[in-house]
Design a protein around this motif. Structure first.
Motif, PDB file in Angstrom:
ATOM      1  N   HIS A 215     135.839  32.019  41.703  1.00 19.99           N
ATOM      2  CA  HIS A 215     134.510  31.499  42.006  1.00 19.99           C
ATOM      3  C   HIS A 215     134.303  30.119  41.380  1.00 19.99           C
ATOM      4  O   HIS A 215     134.918  29.784  40.377  1.00 19.99           O
ATOM      5  N   GLU A 216     133.381  29.372  41.981  1.00 21.90           N
ATOM      6  CA  GLU A 216     132.904  28.119  41.402  1.00 21.90           C
ATOM      7  C   GLU A 216     131.401  28.092  41.553  1.00 21.90           C
ATOM      8  O   GLU A 216     130.879  28.217  42.664  1.00 21.90           O
ATOM      9  N   ARG A 221     135.186  30.970  46.137  1.00 20.94           N
ATOM     10  CA  ARG A 221     135.985  29.889  46.715  1.00 20.94           C
ATOM     11  C   ARG A 221     137.240  30.423  47.383  1.00 20.94           C
ATOM     12  O   ARG A 221     137.569  30.032  48.495  1.00 20.94           O
ATOM     13  N   ALA A 315     140.197  30.787  51.827  1.00 21.01           N
ATOM     14  CA  ALA A 315     139.371  29.795  51.141  1.00 21.01           C
ATOM     15  C   ALA A 315     138.134  29.509  51.985  1.00 21.01           C
ATOM     16  O   ALA A 315     138.234  29.251  53.187  1.00 21.01           O
ATOM     17  N   LYS A 349     128.072  28.247  53.554  1.00 17.77           N
ATOM     18  CA  LYS A 349     129.349  28.709  54.091  1.00 17.77           C
ATOM     19  C   LYS A 349     129.414  28.389  55.584  1.00 17.77           C
ATOM     20  O   LYS A 349     128.678  28.950  56.391  1.00 17.77           O
TER      21      LYS A 349
END
Length: 360
Positions: A215-216, A221, A315, A349
């Motif tokens: 995650h970010e 991610r 991704a 997204k």
């Protein structure tokens, strides 16, 4: 109510018209089903690949009645659909899967963790918070750092704040606007794993290989699957998923996020009663992906195989990363999945890419 299994040519309903609804509708079409979408956004991403759309709020009684009457089964694509809407459908005689109970449990983080612990799916320690005094008491019991989250709503890192010192209590409570919340103890995890599992009307299960997530800023991610893990961890992940689905008398696909503490010790972070972002790798790593699996489960068809034939790195494409489509779509080891969203906002997204790392 139509008998199960539903025949090809039957109509399925999906409440919610975003990317998950879109990919569910595409999977349903491959199996010969028509799909009707209920979503307040006209010409939403799912509607453009479906047989029709009811443009109405998720709690609109007339639209819900019409959807239930037209469909052999109704499902939903995200967990913020009002549980009362699915209950209304069920009470009116529509077949609903997953059932409203799963939606209700997942919409309240305190209720969710209470349920998980009751079925033997352990979580971090937690404390319900309604007032500033509750938050102080919870912090005294759990220690610092601790994570404060709103009980309801919030996703991709929204509606939450870390409390690293007792002096930050008032600011943290103000940051979530004093809403009912849950305080969670910090988990000393090595990594986050997830498992995608399905259950049919007769209680049979199908569980996909475990994925490892990165995650970010609270947003997923990358998921790589199958994850490299010892047998003890894999067996435990499967057992946890099966206990949760059985405990909810669940029908459909569910995503279960797990903290890996090492040596086969796993804690459940949260559950998602729907197809899940961390399961997108199955589209190019398995014969039967999570979207087809969900359709099979709710329609009363046999569950499909879950074995991986390739290791895949999924991704997410966020915001203007969608402009990479031209560079990505010609690569032999990459498959591009775009969601048909009109506006590329920061962090939104917009699609995902599955990179095939090699055969299993």
């Amino acid at each position: 109510m139509a008998d199960l299994p539903l025949r090809p040519g039957s109509t399925l309903g999906i409440v919610g018209g975003g990317q998950l609804g879109r990919m569910l509708s595409q999977a349903a079409a491959r199996l010969g089903f028509d799909v009707l979408i209920l979503d307040p956004e006209d010409d939403c991403p799912a509607a453009r690949v479906s047989a029709g759309q009811f443009v109405a709020p998720y709690d609109d009684p007339e639209a819900l009645t019409a959807l239930g009457r037209a469909c052999g089964v109704v499902t939903f694509e995200f967990e913020n659909v009002p549980a009362a809407s699915m209950e209304r459908l069920a009470e009116a005689g529509a077949r609903v899967a997953p059932g409203p109970t799963a939606l209700r449990v997942s919409q309240d983080r305190v209720e969710e963790k209470t349920f998980l612990n009751a079925v033997g799916a352990p979580t971090v320690d937690f404390h319900a918070v309604a007032t500033l005094d509750d938050l102080r008491a919870g912090l005294e019991r759990l220690g610092t750092p601790a994570l404060l989250k709103t009980r309801r709503d919030g996703y991709d890192g929204k509606g939450q704040v870390w409390v690293r010192d007792p002096a930050e209590v008032a600011d943290a409570f103000a940051a979530i606007e004093g809403r009912p919340a849950i305080l969670e103890a910090a988990a000393p995890f090595i990594r986050e794993l997830s498992v995608i599992a399905a259950r049919d009307w007769d209680g049979r299960m199908a569980v996909y290989p475990v994925g490892e997530n990165s995650h970010e800023g609270g947003v997923l991610r990358v998921t790589t699957a199958p994850a490299i893990a010892d047998e003890k961890t894999l067996v435990r992940a499967r057992a946890i998923a099966e206990a949760i689905l059985d405990g909810l008398d669940y029908v459909g696909v569910m995503g279960v996020e797990l903290f890996d503490l090492g040596d086969g010790v796993l804690l459940v972070n949260e559950i998602a009663p729907r197809v899940h972002n961390t399961g997108h790798w199955t589209q190019d790593g398995c014969v039967c992906d999570q979207f087809e699996q969900h359709v099979r489960a709710i329609a009363g068809w046999p569950l499909g195989p879950t074995e991986a034939h390739a290791r895949v790195e999924m991704a997410n494409l966020l915001g203007d990363e969608i402009e990479r489509w031209s560079d990505l779509n010609g690569k032999a080891d990459v498959r591009l999945h775009l969601y048909g969203k009109a506006e590329a906002r920061p962090g939104r997204k917009m699609g995902h890419v599955n990179k095939v790392l090699g055969p299993i």
